[in-house]
Design an enzyme around this catalytic site. Structure first.
Site, PDB file in Angstrom:
ATOM      1  CD  GLN A 159      -4.730  -1.923  -1.022  1.00  0.00           C
ATOM      2  OE1 GLN A 159      -3.704  -1.435  -1.471  1.00  0.00           O
ATOM      3  NE2 GLN A 159      -4.733  -2.949  -0.170  1.00  0.00           N
ATOM      4  CG  HIS A 233       4.742   6.674   2.472  1.00  0.00           C
ATOM      5  ND1 HIS A 233       4.258   6.024   3.571  1.00  0.00           N
ATOM      6  CD2 HIS A 233       4.171   6.043   1.405  1.00  0.00           C
ATOM      7  CE1 HIS A 233       3.423   5.068   3.210  1.00  0.00           C
ATOM      8  NE2 HIS A 233       3.359   5.061   1.892  1.00  0.00           N
TER       9      HIS A 233
END
Length: 851
Positions: A159, A233
């Site tokens: 992925q 993030h």
């Protein structure tokens, strides 16, 4: 025939599987360059192979696209992943994850897996994760991720999250992915991933600090963490993971998620067992945001992930576990203060991450130059006695390096000598009146013949020490008398392009050195590492243009017992691991550190070193090889010699020295040539020695049994592959015997002696020649025999079976049959043992539950 069927199965699986080509110098490929094509497997031997998992030339149309691609495990047997090599750049890929499962969501091409379709129809297991140009992850020896037959994982699903679609404005097609190194050998310990993940954290806009806490009680068999990875993030500042036992918090790992999101080594030996609690905290800041930020899948959302890579005994193996429970405020009141301290990330570190995207490509090219072969431990380094061709007229040889043309570079002191009168008690050089060395202190030498190709460095240096080269072929040298590090041009004009430190002025601040010893260059970022040195006890890091970045001292797994450097004498940069290793001379040890952060990784210290390690060099071949030379010690009686050390296991694979051992007087530096030759510069004998790999004829130990290599031609040759049961002894919590199927290899034997596989070709040639000569000898013999019978007026036909049977020691066997295949030779071999059986050497015994 088991080995043959496995080989054919692997071959067919790879032939039927399309792959994507990549440019060797860039991961960003223009449209049309990224082509799916069939590709045979890369097989290292009958049980080791590699497998490419790549995107088939995709070009996402929108930001925050998740694409998946399924790949069947290329064998119906159990196989084991022992290494992951990423091929991606953070300029294109936000992150990628490798899953294992039984039923992927699709098996035809790539698909959008960011929505309801997902990755797998059944529950997937995470095996690997990558982001932010993280370097490769290598598993410990005897540890692997089990896939295939009994694992419940017959497919890999790759992925990839493509964050910003603007990266595809040039219309290139992406082939990012992984290469897996795999083996059919059963591994004593099975690796797995434990993921702690927050699912409900909300980060208010403008708030300076928001914590995301996750904790779960552990309720399974013991696991032994050996690596960790953090992931957030942009708002994440630090992520920390802990084991809690009896109220005591023990750090598993702590890192800034803005640094390369690799799996970093766990620096404390510990176990997690039934009743323990595993916990993690992510620290975020909402500064700069005008709306609240939630946990989600887009790059504007946030994530809080702490990955713990562990191993456990194979009989209890669980490949994936997770924890998503929010930790109680009462529990996290006791979290160590370090978990709340952000780890700063410098602009240079961010820049280095951007360059790291090309590291794997360079390493692949290096592997190709080395032939892509695993290390053959049956070879021994022997001195090339007729090298060099002539007299190099050297002074004290202090440093060696290779230039970009693979030529040997020698740094020597000419007619200057370092003696007791060279420095005063303040480390100031006392012999400036002698002037600089008038001879050429830098010689470029042909490594094959030892002939001088180029000479430079006249009237520049006083007491040379270390030398290395950069990507542009400039020389980086240290001079202990000058207390400087100099960047010198290699064009013969002897230009000093950069000078670090103040000439003849020792010091301990960031702009001075005190007898600096060596330099290492990160070829990907240009960063410069300096070992300093005889007075100071530190490693300094500079940018390519000489700006000071950081420094650190010696490391230790137990900070209470940390011993400072005693002359960090030599450096080696490990490009495939992003580490810097140091020869700590007077402590007799080698220490390795993460190049970006200076974080301690490991130590190698052996009795065979005799208390001193003068120099080291590194090769990425096999599991990584460290070459080292020791020094003379007045307190120990060990020989002066070189060592070849397996980086991963710390095992000494070979030792080497000149034919006349007394020729080693003070081996001071060494370097490995591109062809595997090793050069050692000796400051005492003022010579350079060359060693090359020769087939070993020494006794070796294999599987704990003494095995003597044969010098004579073996009598029996087994040419058929026969499945056999091989027994391996595994040390886990205690000794345990395990039975494992594995394909047998062709074996050359005489009675119960064992020959090395590398000799089979020579033996086969000898046998073929003998068989070709037998008919001719037989015809001659028959002619002589018939003539003798005629002369003696003998009556009757010739019966070779009766003839040989009438003589002592012969039988009719082979003459009454059309073929000897399947006869006594094969039956004799069925009882013989397979010389390729290996005994697994397990990692050190896991720590006791009280740890």
């Amino acid at each position: 025939m088991m080995g043959t069927s496995v080989f054919c199965g692997l071959l067919m699986a790879f032939v039927l599987q399309g792959h994507c080509t990549e440019s060797p110098s860039s991961r960003r490929l223009q449209e049309g360059e990224c082509i799916s094509r069939t590709k045979p497997p890369l097989l290292f031997n009958s049980h080791n192979f590699s497998m490419d998992l790549r995107m088939p030339g995709v070009s996402p149309s929108s930001s925050d696209t998740y694409l998946c691609m399924a790949f069947p495990v290329p064998t119906d047997r159990d196989s084991y992943i022992v290494d992951f090599i990423p091929y991606a750049s953070m300029s294109t890929v936000h992150h990628m994850i490798l899953f294992g499962c039984q039923s992927p969501a699709s098996t035809s091409g790539s698909w959008d897996c960011g929505g309801a379709q997902g990755t797998c129809k059944d529950d997937p297991s995470i095996m690997y994760a990558w982001a932010r140009n993280a370097p490769p992850t290598k598993l410990p020896k005897d540890v692997g991720f089990r896939v295939g037959k009994s694992s419940g994982m017959s497919y890999f699903v790759l992925q990839i999250h493509y964050g910003d679609v603007s990266a595809f404005r040039d219309h290139h097609r992406d082939c990012s992915g992984l290469t897996l190194k795999m083996t059919l050998k059963p591994q004593p310990f099975i690796a797995g991933i434990y993921l702690l993940i927050s699912v409900d954290t909300v980060i208010p806009p403008g708030k300076t600090v928001t914590n995301a806490d996750v904790a779960c009680e552990y309720a399974s068999y013991p696991i032994y963490p050996f690596a960790f990875r953090t992931h957030t993030h942009r708002l994440g500042k630090v992520v920390s993971g802990y084991r809690i036992r009896n109220g005591k918090w023990t750090l598993i790992g702590r890192q800034s998620p803005q640094l390369p999101q690799a799996f970093y080594p766990v620096n404390t030996e510990l176990s997690v067992q039934y009743g323990d609690t595993v916990a993690a905290r992510c620290v975020f800041t909402g500064e700069g945001r005008t709306t609240e930020t939630i946990i989600g899948g887009t790059s504007d959302d946030e994530m809080c992930n702490f990955y713990m890579m562990y191993y456990m005994e194979s009989k209890h193996a669980v490949p994936f576990m997770s924890c998503m429970e929010s930790g109680s405020k009462e529990l996290f009141r006791h979290i160590p203060a370090e978990a709340n301290v952000p780890i700063p990330v410098s602009p240079d570190q961010m820049s280095s991450m951007m360059h790291m995207g090309h590291a794997a490509d360079d390493d692949v090219m290096l592997d190709k130059r080395r032939g892509g072969q695993a290390v053959d431990q049956d070879y021994h380094l022997e001195q090339v006695t007729d090298w060099p061709d002539g007299n190099l007229q050297l002074g004290q040889v202090s440093g060696l390096a290779l230039d970009s043309d693979s030529n040997l570079v020698i740094f020597h002191r000419g007619d200057h000598h370092w003696d007791v009168n060279s420095f005063d008690s303040g480390a100031r050089f006392q012999q400036k009146s002698l002037g600089p060395i008038q001879q050429s202190a830098i010689l470029v030498v042909d490594p094959a013949k030892g002939r001088i190709l180029k000479a430079s460095g006249r009237n520049m240096f006083y007491l040379p020490h270390g030398i290395t080269t950069d990507r542009d072929n400039n020389y980086w040298v240290t001079d202990v008398a000058l207390h400087q590090v100099l960047k010198v041009s290699s064009d013969g004009r002897d230009r000093i392009l950069l000078a670090l430190g103040e000439a003849f002025t020792p010091g301990s601040d960031s702009s001075h050195f005190c007898k600096p010893t060596d330099v290492a260059i990160d070829l990907h970022t240009g960063n410069v590492f300096v070992s300093d040195g005889y007075c100071n006890a530190r490693i300094l890091k500079f940018s390519a243009d000489g700006n000071y970045l950081s420094q650190w001292g010696a490391g230790s797994l137990d900070r209470r017992q940390r011993a400072r450097f005693q002359i960090p004498h030599s450096l080696a940069f490990l490009s495939d691991r992003r580490e810097v290793c140091v020869a700590d001379r007077e402590n007799g040890r080698i220490q390795c550190f993460i190049a970006d952060t200076g974080e301690f990784v490991k130590e190698i210290k052996k009795e065979e070193f005799g208390g001193k390690v003068f120099a080291i060099s590194y090769s990425p071949a096999g599991d990584g090889l460290i070459y080292a030379v020791n020094g003379d010690s007045p307190y120990r009686t060990v020989p002066l010699q070189g060592f070849v050390i397996n980086y991963t296991t710390r095992e000494i694979l070979d030792t080497f020295s000149p034919k006349r051992k007394q020729d080693f007087s003070m081996p001071h530096d060494l370097v490995e040539g591109r062809d595997g030759s090793v050069f050692v510069g000796d400051a005492g004998s003022e010579k350079v020695f060359k060693f090359t790999a020769e087939k070993s004829h020494r006794s070796v130990k294999k599987a704990g049994i003494q095995v003597q290599e044969l010098e004579e031609v073996e009598a029996f040759i087994q040419t058929r592959l026969k499945p056999q049961k091989n027994i391996s002894h595994v040390a886990a919590a205690g000794p345990e015997k395990q039975m494992a199927d594995k394909p047998s290899l062709p074996v050359v034997q005489e009675e119960k002696k064992t020959a090395k596989p590398g000799r089979e070709n020579g033996v086969m040639a000898a046998v073929i020649i003998t068989l070709l000569l037998l008919p001719l000898l037989l015809v001659v013999f028959i002619g002589v025999f018939v003539c003798w019978r005629r002369n003696s007026k003998a009556v009757g036909g010739l019966n070779l079976g009766n003839f040989f049977a009438s003589h002592r020691g012969y039988t009719r066997q082979g003459f009454d049959q059309l073929s000897t295949e399947g006869s006594d030779q094969e039956r004799n071999m069925e009882d013989s043992s397979d010389s390729d059986n290996e005994e697994y050497s397990a990692p050190p015994l896991p720590p006791q539950p009280s740890s």
